[in-house]
Design a protein around this motif. Structure first.
Motif, PDB file in Angstrom:
ATOM      1  N   ALA A  25     -27.930  40.812  14.784  1.00 14.21           N
ATOM      2  CA  ALA A  25     -28.158  39.677  15.670  1.00 14.21           C
ATOM      3  C   ALA A  25     -28.492  38.414  14.887  1.00 14.21           C
ATOM      4  O   ALA A  25     -28.238  37.311  15.347  1.00 14.21           O
ATOM      5  CB  ALA A  25     -29.277  39.997  16.654  1.00 14.21           C
ATOM      6  N   ASP A 110     -23.988  32.506  17.936  1.00 14.92           N
ATOM      7  CA  ASP A 110     -25.393  32.832  18.200  1.00 14.92           C
ATOM      8  C   ASP A 110     -26.329  31.750  17.657  1.00 14.92           C
ATOM      9  O   ASP A 110     -27.514  31.970  17.487  1.00 14.92           O
ATOM     10  CB  ASP A 110     -25.754  34.218  17.668  1.00 14.92           C
ATOM     11  N   THR A 111     -25.786  30.568  17.374  1.00 15.73           N
ATOM     12  CA  THR A 111     -26.471  29.320  16.972  1.00 15.73           C
ATOM     13  C   THR A 111     -27.030  29.314  15.557  1.00 15.73           C
ATOM     14  O   THR A 111     -27.778  28.414  15.204  1.00 15.73           O
ATOM     15  CB  THR A 111     -27.585  28.915  17.965  1.00 15.73           C
ATOM     16  N   HIS A 112     -26.685  30.257  14.713  1.00 16.52           N
ATOM     17  CA  HIS A 112     -27.140  30.231  13.331  1.00 16.52           C
ATOM     18  C   HIS A 112     -26.224  29.336  12.503  1.00 16.52           C
ATOM     19  O   HIS A 112     -25.016  29.313  12.707  1.00 16.52           O
ATOM     20  CB  HIS A 112     -27.193  31.643  12.744  1.00 16.52           C
TER      21      HIS A 112
END
Length: 124
Positions: A25, A110-112
């Motif tokens: 994740a 997932d915005t990373h």
């Protein structure tokens, strides 16, 4: 005693499963492949394709293309409609001979955030 041992084994297995899921994740979109390839010499290039390990958000992903340290105008940066892992960078004009540097800043779905660069050469 057997029940206590079984409970420890199950708890350990559950913890390992959670940790494995957490690491997936928190992954970042890393550049997996590019066309033209990093370090390659090509005779022409009308577009660049950057393939990431996971999908990227087109609106927040940036690519800067330079030739011999001068900016190259890019007409579009889009993800491939069927595969958000593929970013297509289209220069405004076919690339003339020279050495090109590609600097990218990607934001995964997932915005990373992740960043990198590579170079390739166009020769006639």
């Amino acid at each position: 005693m057997a029940a206590a041992l079984l409970k420890k084994v199950l708890n350990t297995a559950a913890l390992l499963t959670l940790m494995a899921g957490a690491s997936a994740a928190f992954a970042h979109a890393h550049l997996e492949q590019s066309t033209p390839a990093a370090g390659s010499i090509v005779t022409s290039a009308n577009e660049l394709r950057l393939v990431f390990t996971e999908g990227v958000e087109q609106a927040f992903t940036k690519v800067v293309l330079t030739r011999d340290q001068a900016p190259v105008t890019v007409s579009s940066i889009k993800t491939e409609p069927a595969n958000k892992k593929v970013l297509i960078v289209t220069p405004a004009h076919p690339l003339p001979a020279g050495t090109y540097q590609v600097k990218w800043n990607a934001v995964s779905v997932d915005t990373h955030k992740s960043a990198g660069d590579y170079s390739f050469t166009v020769s006639n």
